[in-house]
Design an enzyme around this catalytic site. Structure first.
Site, PDB file in Angstrom:
ATOM      1  N   ARG A  74      34.802-105.134  -4.060  1.00  0.00           N
ATOM      2  CA  ARG A  74      34.703-103.701  -4.458  1.00  0.00           C
ATOM      3  C   ARG A  74      35.842-103.362  -5.548  1.00  0.00           C
ATOM      4  O   ARG A  74      36.873-102.534  -5.061  1.00  0.00           O
ATOM      5  CB  ARG A  74      34.773-103.030  -3.337  1.00  0.00           C
ATOM      6  CG  ARG A  74      33.743-102.959  -2.123  1.00  0.00           C
ATOM      7  CD  ARG A  74      33.977-101.733  -1.005  1.00  0.00           C
ATOM      8  NE  ARG A  74      33.038-101.871   0.099  1.00  0.00           N
ATOM      9  CZ  ARG A  74      32.778-101.454   0.928  1.00  0.00           C
ATOM     10  NH1 ARG A  74      33.585-100.085   1.401  1.00  0.00           N
ATOM     11  NH2 ARG A  74      31.833-101.734   1.992  1.00  0.00           N
ATOM     12  N   ASP A 104      41.177 -99.134   5.429  1.00  0.00           N
ATOM     13  CA  ASP A 104      39.840 -99.010   5.023  1.00  0.00           C
ATOM     14  C   ASP A 104      40.148 -99.026   3.275  1.00  0.00           C
ATOM     15  O   ASP A 104      40.572-100.083   3.195  1.00  0.00           O
ATOM     16  CB  ASP A 104      39.479 -97.277   5.039  1.00  0.00           C
ATOM     17  CG  ASP A 104      38.096 -96.843   4.941  1.00  0.00           C
ATOM     18  OD1 ASP A 104      37.259 -97.882   4.386  1.00  0.00           O
ATOM     19  OD2 ASP A 104      37.484 -95.970   5.126  1.00  0.00           O
ATOM     20  N   ASP A 140      41.280 -93.930   3.607  1.00  0.00           N
ATOM     21  CA  ASP A 140      41.639 -94.560   2.378  1.00  0.00           C
ATOM     22  C   ASP A 140      43.138 -93.949   1.874  1.00  0.00           C
ATOM     23  O   ASP A 140      43.545 -92.946   2.227  1.00  0.00           O
ATOM     24  CB  ASP A 140      40.650 -94.183   1.320  1.00  0.00           C
ATOM     25  CG  ASP A 140      39.232 -94.342   2.033  1.00  0.00           C
ATOM     26  OD1 ASP A 140      38.894 -95.683   2.148  1.00  0.00           O
ATOM     27  OD2 ASP A 140      38.451 -93.683   2.272  1.00  0.00           O
ATOM     28  N   ASP A 183      38.623 -94.286  -2.769  1.00  0.00           N
ATOM     29  CA  ASP A 183      37.276 -93.835  -2.947  1.00  0.00           C
ATOM     30  C   ASP A 183      37.006 -92.789  -3.759  1.00  0.00           C
ATOM     31  O   ASP A 183      37.716 -91.813  -3.865  1.00  0.00           O
ATOM     32  CB  ASP A 183      36.843 -93.477  -1.435  1.00  0.00           C
ATOM     33  CG  ASP A 183      36.567 -94.793  -0.646  1.00  0.00           C
ATOM     34  OD1 ASP A 183      36.921 -95.737  -0.982  1.00  0.00           O
ATOM     35  OD2 ASP A 183      36.079 -94.558   0.522  1.00  0.00           O
TER      36      ASP A 183
END
Length: 441
Positions: A319, A260, A221, A264
């Site tokens: 997302r 990715d 990430d 996060d």
């Protein structure tokens, strides 16, 4: 509908809206609780009531650093050395120019003997099949050599951020390429005015058992908030930049996925505010809570409190964010979809999402019913949101068009940690011309 475009830009040209003079609203989050904003970005702290990161002790980063703990860095090695110096004493790291963590290319991480063509030949579905994963492959196999190569990249591109740190870009063209910023098990971190080009996984893993046809899985990430508290991410730009998924090859009939997430927030992280950022040109953008499993849930329940405001989300697939467990407040954000758009808000296990006063610009043929995606049965608050300039009940339109995934209204809490809330209809103009790196003097 006519939309003002202020973010048609790339990594090398992070200015846009050059004639714009930011309003007081656009700079509010940069002010201390009282008095005028300091001229030194490194000394600025999160203002009172500015999202969850202002809760309790607030977020000051390295604002209290003495002169010996203020660093200006221009290289990846210099940046990592500055992070390591002085432990958790307050520090300010000023980034000048664009720092590339993978300037020497993916080959510099490859283990002796690793070869992608050999990997593809060994694990082709016609040869290997789709019933057995690669976890038992020995170290001298193509998968074993891939693992060793991936470990070398992991060690090279991750940067661990200590507590009480401010990382800030200097000027209009400061940032990172190929970096994974790890904000892990620390308190009180500020990251501002930086452009991040997402890291690419040089060595994705093939998993024959992932789905009906197998899949490529990637790591890294751009930024990870893992078990940390009081984190403020402000006026940054997150993009795939020169490595979009559209340019990636296909192997075994599946996209060779090398990205990715962009951000996060996981493993019991808490009190995070993300304001005035641009998230663009990406697939799986932001994940809050990384698993439905009960072992993970035990550490996530009661945590994952995050605020998103005045962020621009454009050219994304999904997302923005997907939420598990957390009390997430999303207001005054602008979401711009294209033909690849899947959804914005993912309503996940035990989530308590409040999505209010946001604006959505969707292309013709993309329904407002797609804005919300139900992954689990959790109530959501979604009112005063505008789609293509029209007030739209996102829950009602979702339930009418997707009756198999009915959403329940009412997240069960009311956000109070907000600064000025702008009218939702004005959000595209305000956010598009105020968000992202290169906006702060």
């Amino acid at each position: 509908m006519r939309t003002q475009i202020c973010h048609g830009r790339v990594m090398a040209a992070l200015v846009g809206c050059t004639a714009l003079v930011l309003t007081a609203t656009a700079t509010a989050s940069a002010r201390p609780a009282s008095g005028p904003a300091p001229r030194d970005l490194g000394r600025q702290v999160l203002g009172a009531n500015d999202g969850w990161a202002s809760y309790g002790t607030g977020t000051t980063g390295g604002a209290a650093a003495d002169a010996d703990h203020v660093y200006t860095v221009t290289t990846w090695a210099g940046f990592k050395a500055a992070l390591a110096a002085g432990g958790s004493a307050p520090k300010i790291i000023k980034v000048k120019g664009v720092i590339d963590a993978v300037a020497e290319g993916c080959d510099s991480f490859a283990a002796p003997g690793y070869d992608l063509d050999a990997y593809l030949a060994k694990y082709a579905p016609g040869t290997w099949g789709l019933d057995t994963d690669l976890s038992a492959e020995p170290d001298d196999s193509p998968e074993g050599l891939r693992r060793a190569s991936a470990a070398a990249q992991d060690q090279a591109i991750k940067a661990n951020v200590p507590a009480n740190t401010t990382i800030v870009g200097i000027g209009k063209n400061a940032g990172f390429k190929g970096v994974s910023l790890q904000i892990k098990a620390v308190d009180n971190v500020i990251v501002r005015n930086l452009a991040f080009e997402s890291p690419i996984d040089c060595f994705p893993q093939w998993d024959p058992t992932d789905g009906a046809n197998g899949n490529w899985n990637s790591e890294y990430d751009t930024a990870v908030v893992y078990g940390s508290t009081h984190v403020w991410l402000d006026h940054n730009t997150f993009t795939d930049g020169s490595h979009p998924d559209s340019a990636a090859p296909t192997y075994f009939g599946m996209l060779y996925q090398q990205h990715d997430g962009e951000l996060d927030i996981v493993r019991g992280a808490d009190y995070v505010t993300a304001s005035w950022n641009v998230f663009t040109e990406h697939d799986k953008t932001i994940l809050i809570g990384n698993s439905d499993s009960e072992s993970t849930a035990a550490g996530d329940r009661g945590h994952l409190k995050v605020t998103f405001h005045h962020n621009l989300f454009s050219k994304l697939v999904e997302r923005a964010p997907r939420v598990r467990f957390g009390q997430v407040d999303s207001y005054n954000n602008h979401f711009v979809g294209d033909d690849s758009y899947s959804y914005s808000f993912g309503v996940g296990k035990e989530s308590q999402l409040v999505a209010q006063h946001n604006a959505f610009t969707l292309p013709e043929g993309v329904s407002a019913a797609k804005v919300l995606k139900r992954w689990n049965v959790s109530p959501v608050t979604a009112d005063d949101n505008y789609v293509n300039g029209r007030l739209t009940d996102l829950i009602a339109v979702h339930n009418a068009e997707i009756p198999a995934e009915v959403l329940q209204p009412g997240a069960g809490w009311t956000p109070t940690l907000r600064t000025k809330v702008d009218p939702a209809r004005a959000v595209p103009r305000i956010v598009d011309c105020g968000a992202g790196a290169g906006r702060l003097g």
